[in-house]
Design a protein around this motif. Structure first.
Motif, PDB file in Angstrom:
ATOM      1  N   GLU A 214       1.210  -1.387   0.257  1.00 45.71           N
ATOM      2  CA  GLU A 214       0.318  -0.135   0.124  1.00 45.71           C
ATOM      3  C   GLU A 214       0.618   1.475   0.181  1.00 45.71           C
ATOM      4  N   TYR A 215       1.716   0.882   0.346  1.00 47.89           N
ATOM      5  CA  TYR A 215       2.789   2.312   1.026  1.00 47.89           C
ATOM      6  C   TYR A 215       4.072   2.296   0.267  1.00 47.89           C
ATOM      7  N   LEU A 216       4.393   1.536  -0.714  1.00 51.84           N
ATOM      8  CA  LEU A 216       5.286   1.336  -1.640  1.00 51.84           C
ATOM      9  C   LEU A 216       5.915   2.675  -1.604  1.00 51.84           C
ATOM     10  N   ALA A 217       5.468   3.232  -2.325  1.00 53.86           N
ATOM     11  CA  ALA A 217       5.640   4.565  -2.892  1.00 53.86           C
ATOM     12  C   ALA A 217       6.153   5.646  -1.743  1.00 53.86           C
ATOM     13  N   ASP A 218       5.203   5.137  -1.087  1.00 58.19           N
ATOM     14  CA  ASP A 218       5.562   6.466  -0.220  1.00 58.19           C
ATOM     15  C   ASP A 218       7.065   6.019   0.632  1.00 58.19           C
ATOM     16  N   ILE A 219       7.339   4.910   1.256  1.00 58.88           N
ATOM     17  CA  ILE A 219       7.792   4.758   2.073  1.00 58.88           C
ATOM     18  C   ILE A 219       9.609   4.493   0.907  1.00 58.88           C
ATOM     19  N   ARG A 220       9.355   4.520  -0.502  1.00 59.24           N
ATOM     20  CA  ARG A 220      10.479   4.767  -1.396  1.00 59.24           C
ATOM     21  C   ARG A 220      10.973   6.454  -1.481  1.00 59.24           C
ATOM     22  N   ARG A 221       9.866   7.794  -1.684  1.00 60.04           N
ATOM     23  CA  ARG A 221      10.266   8.581  -1.966  1.00 60.04           C
ATOM     24  C   ARG A 221      10.116   9.394  -0.644  1.00 60.04           C
ATOM     25  N   GLY A 222       9.922   8.783   0.924  1.00 60.62           N
ATOM     26  CA  GLY A 222       9.466   9.941   1.925  1.00 60.62           C
ATOM     27  C   GLY A 222      10.537  10.144   3.003  1.00 60.62           C
ATOM     28  N   TYR A 223      11.202   8.611   2.769  1.00 63.63           N
ATOM     29  CA  TYR A 223      12.565   8.408   3.693  1.00 63.63           C
ATOM     30  C   TYR A 223      13.961   9.628   3.271  1.00 63.63           C
ATOM     31  N   PRO A 224      14.352  10.221   4.337  1.00 59.19           N
ATOM     32  CA  PRO A 224      15.210  11.343   3.087  1.00 59.19           C
ATOM     33  C   PRO A 224      16.839   9.854   3.126  1.00 59.19           C
ATOM     34  N   LYS A 225      17.825  10.036   1.633  1.00 59.63           N
ATOM     35  CA  LYS A 225      18.898   9.622   1.384  1.00 59.63           C
ATOM     36  C   LYS A 225      19.931  10.481   2.540  1.00 59.63           C
ATOM     37  N   ILE A 226      19.922  10.070   3.468  1.00 58.12           N
ATOM     38  CA  ILE A 226      21.125  10.582   4.606  1.00 58.12           C
ATOM     39  C   ILE A 226      21.255   9.580   4.923  1.00 58.12           C
ATOM     40  N   VAL A 230      17.280   8.498  11.714  1.00 57.25           N
ATOM     41  CA  VAL A 230      16.721   7.550  13.039  1.00 57.25           C
ATOM     42  C   VAL A 230      15.128   7.662  13.646  1.00 57.25           C
ATOM     43  N   SER A 231      14.292   8.900  13.165  1.00 59.55           N
ATOM     44  CA  SER A 231      13.610   8.797  13.343  1.00 59.55           C
ATOM     45  C   SER A 231      12.532   7.884  12.080  1.00 59.55           C
ATOM     46  N   GLY A 232      11.499   7.775  13.339  1.00 57.98           N
ATOM     47  CA  GLY A 232      10.509   6.987  12.326  1.00 57.98           C
ATOM     48  C   GLY A 232      10.787   5.470  12.655  1.00 57.98           C
ATOM     49  N   TYR A 233       9.900   4.494  11.924  1.00 55.68           N
ATOM     50  CA  TYR A 233      10.038   3.008  11.738  1.00 55.68           C
ATOM     51  C   TYR A 233      11.037   3.242  10.786  1.00 55.68           C
ATOM     52  N   ASP A 404      19.777  16.383  18.478  1.00 60.69           N
ATOM     53  CA  ASP A 404      20.673  15.674  17.071  1.00 60.69           C
ATOM     54  C   ASP A 404      19.741  15.569  15.965  1.00 60.69           C
ATOM     55  N   SER A 405      19.895  16.501  15.279  1.00 61.25           N
ATOM     56  CA  SER A 405      18.872  16.641  14.113  1.00 61.25           C
ATOM     57  C   SER A 405      20.128  16.476  12.894  1.00 61.25           C
ATOM     58  N   ALA A 406      19.431  16.321  12.225  1.00 61.20           N
ATOM     59  CA  ALA A 406      20.579  15.204  10.894  1.00 61.20           C
ATOM     60  C   ALA A 406      20.200  15.928   9.347  1.00 61.20           C
ATOM     61  N   VAL A 407      21.088  16.729   8.520  1.00 63.39           N
ATOM     62  CA  VAL A 407      20.460  16.920   7.463  1.00 63.39           C
ATOM     63  C   VAL A 407      21.598  16.350   6.531  1.00 63.39           C
ATOM     64  N   GLY A 474      15.707  18.871   4.078  1.00 62.32           N
ATOM     65  CA  GLY A 474      15.448  17.002   3.197  1.00 62.32           C
ATOM     66  C   GLY A 474      16.151  16.497   4.778  1.00 62.32           C
ATOM     67  N   GLY A 475      16.275  16.584   5.300  1.00 63.71           N
ATOM     68  CA  GLY A 475      16.815  16.266   7.479  1.00 63.71           C
ATOM     69  C   GLY A 475      15.704  15.036   7.779  1.00 63.71           C
TER      70      GLY A 475
END
Length: 1017
Positions: A214-226, A230-233, A404-407, A474-475
């Motif tokens: 159901e969330y395949l596209a959201d997962i691939r687009r929504g996670y920052p590539k950094i 650590v946030s989120g599941y 502990d924010s990250a970018v 994008g952090g």
């Protein structure tokens, strides 16, 4: 208490846990108070605490809790900074018993562990295999692997080895409803087998498939590539290209989904060689700008940063000055560590980077080291960040929340500039900025106003603005410490509504009843709710005995020094916290005691401690505090539990009958003064089989303890017999030798030897002949009004010397520490207390820093095993002692084994003997037994010498003064006198006292043969 748990149900739950689980079950107010908070801004009183003795017992405890429908919270080191390990739930503490390294496969570089094992301990057990676990957070001395898995911990070494999620192979987990399974990457064949078996496990995997579909596209687009998200599941670990890795999907879930019972971990080789390059910059933003450029030319093991503000705080707090001295010019620094298989390799990497960026090792802004000790000094400055910034000397309070924010590293410099502008907008001036810059992770602590409604409102508004800022880059809200309550409510600003909805479905799949650490990550409690302080916090204002000058003269402020870092839960090195190292109990750590004192202040309606200074919970927690003062120096925020304990005891027993030991050992100076008139009779009475046992029972002394022996003649009596004329207090060569109770009445050879050495150095020694005392024994037992009277009488006796500024030399570290630290705090308005603090010196300080030019100590030319007294470690430090031993040609092995365990009256009190010896057996006593037979054994503290003598070591320790005095005596019969030929002429003195001192010292050292061994060239 949870809204779904009634008192009758709770009683039944406690009964079932005690009857059915092999665990320590604690639902008492003290235990609940000690676990009410962690390292965050949040506080929730747990229902109770379960400490399972086995992993199976822990699993069964979860099942019992499920039967009663109560929430569960797994806890390791309890250092979480976002509120993950505080909840109105049953806390399962895995750290005391469940810390096994189950298996190691060196060839595959894997191991299996239980959740309570501490990272440093794991690495110690892997050392023989030259392997280690890659991620290493700054809490490595006390964080548990279960907590690291729950938080997806990282640390500086993640630059080379990744986050915890990147190093977990499989997990054995238990769901709240009883499903127990091993999870990891799932092949198509394994997935088909699970589906065919059916049942709850198949239901879970079907649900995972549905969420991914159901969330395949959201997962691939929504996670920052950094590198530091650590946030989120970790739903991205479930993607087909990532092998449907359920173990990695559960890492970082903060105990909200499953209970981790075992973990199979990937290991990495311990790098044989390391080097460190430190680059200085004008400011931290320019340093951040340079990070992408550096990463283009190297692949470092670490790329860390610290700024000038942190360096300023270190200087103001007189902390880690050695680390600062090792840094090059600049106002901010990048620390680039290289790892490799040879020294040439790591040196070459550093020099190649310098060449690529146009710098040279000779530049003032560059420091290079391939010396591990020097490297550790420089890295300590960065690792100390949280402790140094937690309580700045400018009286501001700093807090977690945006720490502990990250970018993306290539955008780090611009992010820091925008973050600084946000600080200015909210008038949050001068937060330090530091962290893991190679991965774009920024640490800071901000002076949020957490005590007023406006301050808390600004705190919330800032977090919302900061979350929007980091998302625009994008952090990640969290690059290391997780979401918990601090960031759970802000996740939609980073991930959007759909992905957060997916998190909710993921949570419901594993924990449909929301019983696993509820209110974190999913359906989170508000960021400004359940605050440890907050505008409704109303602590009682108490009049106190100590002045607390560094805490705005407030006991409340002093208690708030503890921010939950948890260094007091370390297992090796340093001094604190000896009782925790034996019992592994949270209540017996400095942090646990601070938590109970905080509860005692009564600032919350649900405070677990309701009877203030009369609290039995606080008294019991403090009972095993050795008052060693180790926390005063080893705690990053300077908690001084020995002082807090004395304060508490003074109020707790005010106008009440005290324990017998307070009258016997608390008044030891008086009883010693009386006994000195009839020492033989006193010794006979104390050591007679029947009379001695009866006396110990009456005095509150443990029967297993041997009473110390009174000397046949006290030091002061011996001094009077010399008949020396009292030197002029104003004479620059005059020093007062302090006749402390222990050196005066029990070990006079120490003071006699000190006279010998001080006079050899050209000083004229004065000794008070009227009774004086520092009040130590009254302070340690909380008899503070008596201690004040004793101190004031002492000041009267010392008046001529105080007025003249005459140095006062202390021999017993605990007594010297009283004058340097406790007395000025106990009598903050007494000018004499301040004067004496400034005039008080240790024996070594006087000889190293103030002896006449040209004087040299005797060249002993021996190895020595040295135990440093805890109070010296905490208050005076030992730099002068080390230098004096060096000048005396002593090859000193200074132990780093912690407290000896006796700690003044503590080890003598009834009920403390087992703990006292157990503390000694953690390090000091085995080290003494292992010392070379011909090595000197040095311990300046009376307690340390007594514990060594009574601890089954077969050895006797000397004070440094005794060792030096032995070296000053003339040659033994038949020995050559040449080595004394070039010594300056010494003042004349009678032979009688020299012979007495030598005889007494030789007896303490083990007889004439010991003297011969010491003197043998």
């Amino acid at each position: 208490m949870s809204e779904r748990v009634h008192e009758s149900n709770l009683d039944s739950l406690v009964g079932a846990l005690r009857a059915e689980t092999d665990a320590e079950v604690r639902f008492d107010p003290g235990s609940r108070g000690a676990y009410s908070t962690d390292g965050s801004n949040y506080r929730q009183v747990p229902l109770g605490v379960v400490v399972p003795r086995t992993v199976e017992a822990g699993a069964h405890a979860v099942q019992v809790c499920a039967r009663f429908d109560v929430p569960v919270l797994s806890r390791g080191g309890g250092t979480s900074l976002a509120g993950q390990t505080t909840n109105a739930a049953v806390v399962i503490d895995w750290s005391k018993y469940c810390h096994a390294l189950v298996s190691v496969d060196p060839a595959a570089r894997t191991c299996v562990v239980e959740p309570g094992i501490v990272l440093d301990e794991l690495d110690r057990r892997l050392a023989d295999h030259r392997l280690k676990f890659g991620p290493k957070p700054s809490t490595h001395s006390h964080c548990a692997l279960g907590g690291m898995i729950g938080n997806n911990s990282c640390g500086a070494s993640a630059q080379a080895y990744g986050k915890t999620v990147d190093n977990v192979r499989r997990l054995e987990v238990l769901t709240y409803d009883g499903l127990r399974m091993w999870v990891g990457p799932t092949s198509k064949a394994e997935r088909a087998r699970i589906a065919a078996e059916g049942g709850r496990r198949a239901e879970v995997y079907d649900g995972l498939d549905r969420i991914v579909d159901e969330y395949l596209a959201d997962i691939r687009r929504g996670y920052p590539k950094i590198p530091r998200r650590v946030s989120g599941y970790n739903l991205d670990s479930l993607l087909p290209e990532n092998g449907l890795d359920v173990a990695r999907a559960l890492v970082g879930s903060e105990g909200t989904l499953v209970t981790v019972l075992h973990a199979e971990l990937d290991l990495v080789p311990v790098p044989p060689y390391e080097s460190l390059l430190v680059l200085g910059y004008d400011d931290i933003c320019r340093a951040a700008d340079d990070v992408p450029h550096l990463l283009e030319h190297c692949s470092p093991g670490q790329l860390e940063a610290l700024d000038g503000r942190m360096a300023q705080l270190m200087r103001e707090e007189h902390a880690y000055l050695d680390s600062l001295d090792a840094l090059p010019e600049g106002d901010s620094w990048l620390l680039v560590q290289f790892i490799g298989d040879s020294r040439d390799d790591v040196d070459g990497q550093a020099h190649a980077l310098l060449k690529a960026i146009g710098r040279s090792e000779k530049d003032a802004s560059v420091a290079f080291s391939d010396d591990p000790r020097r490297e550790q000094k420089m890295l300590k400055a960065r690792e100390a960040g949280l402790g140094v910034t937690a309580r700045p000397p400018d009286d501001r309070e700093t807090w977690e929340g945006w720490e502990d924010s990250a970018v993306p590293p290539e955008r780090l410099g611009d992010y820091l500039r925008d973050l600084k502008r946000l600080f200015e907008e909210f008038d949050y001036n001068h937060p330090s900025l530091y962290g893991h810059f190679g991965q774009g992770c920024v640490h800071t602590r901000i002076p949020f106003g957490m005590r007023t409604a406006q301050g808390v409102a600004d705190f919330r508004r800032f977090l919302e603005r900061a979350a929007d800022l980091v998302a625009s880059y994008g952090g990640s809200l969290s690059g290391e410490h997780g979401d918990g309550q601090a960031r759970g409510e802000l996740l939609t600003r980073m991930f959007g509504e759909r992905l957060v909805a997916a998190f909710g479905e993921f949570k419901a799949l594993f924990d449909p009843g929301n019983r696993m650490n509820p209110g974190k990550v999913v359906d989170p409690r508000p960021v400004d709710g359940q605050l440890r302080l907050g505008p409704a916090w109303r602590p009682a204002a108490e009049e106190t005995h100590f002045g607390y000058p560094e805490d705005d003269h407030s006991f409340t402020q002093a208690v708030l020094r503890c921010v939950g870092i948890g260094n007091c839960r370390s297992h090796q090195g340093g001094v604190m916290c000896p009782s925790y190292r034996v019992t592994k109990e949270e209540e017996h750590s400095t942090r646990g005691r601070s938590r109970l004192l905080f509860e005692m202040l009564g600032g919350h309606a649900d405070s677990t401690v309701t009877d203030g200074w009369r609290s039995t919970e606080v008294r019991d927690a403090l009972d095993l505090c050795l008052a060693c003062k180790g926390c005063k120096s080893d705690c990053p925020t300077g908690v001084d539990m020995a002082t807090y304990k004395a304060e508490f005891l003074a109020h707790h027993y005010e106008r009440r009958l005290r324990p017998a030991a307070h009258y016997s050992m608390g008044w030891l100076p008086l009883w010693s003064q009386l006994a000195t008139h009839v020492p033989a009779l006193a010794n006979s009475a104390l050591h007679a089989p029947l009379l001695g046992r009866a006396g110990k029972r009456l005095a509150g002394v443990d029967e297993a303890r041997q009473a110390p022996v009174f000397a046949g003649r006290s030091f002061v009596r011996w001094w009077r017999a010399r008949g020396d004329e009292r030197p002029d207090p104003a004479d620059p060569s005059t020093v007062v030798l302090w006749p402390d109770t222990f050196s005066n009445f029990f070990h006079p050879s120490v003071a006699m030897s000190a006279v010998r050495v001080l006079e050899d150095a050209g000083f004229r020694v004065a000794v008070p002949t009227r009774p004086v005392c520092c009040g130590l024994t009254w302070i340690s037992t909380g008899q503070l009004d008596v201690a004040k009277r004793v101190l004031r009488r002492t000041f009267d006796v010392l008046r001529p010397y105080l007025d003249a500024g005459t140095p006062v030399v202390g021999l017993e570290p605990s007594c010297t520490a009283v004058f340097r630290a406790d007395a000025p705090e106990l009598l903050p308005d007494d000018q004499d207390a301040g004067r004496l603090a400034g005039q008080m010196r240790t024996f070594a300080e006087q000889l190293v820093r103030h002896a006449p030019e040209g004087w040299r100590p005797p060249e002993l030319g021996r190895s020595a095993t040295v135990q440093t007294h805890c109070h010296q470690h905490a208050v005076m430090k030992s730099d002068a002692d080390h230098e004096l031993m060096r000048r005396a040609h002593l090859d000193a092995d200074v132990l780093d084994e912690g407290c000896c365990g006796l700690a003044g009256n503590f080890g003598f009190e009834r009920g403390h003997h087992e703990v006292s010896l157990a503390v000694g057996e953690l390090g000091v006593l085995p080290a003494v037994r292992a010392a070379a037979p011909d090595a000197l054994l040095l311990a300046d503290g009376f307690s340390c010498r007594t514990q060594i003598d009574q601890g089954g070591t077969g050895r006797h320790a000397l004070h440094l003064a005794e060792a030096l005095a032995l070296g000053l005596e003339g040659p033994l019969p038949g020995e050559r006198p040449e080595r004394l030929a070039d010594r300056p002429e010494r003042p004349s003195r009678t032979a009688r006292w020299a012979t007495t001192a030598l005889a007494a010292t030789a007896a303490a050292a083990g007889g004439r043969e010991a003297v011969r061994r010491l003197r043998r060239p």
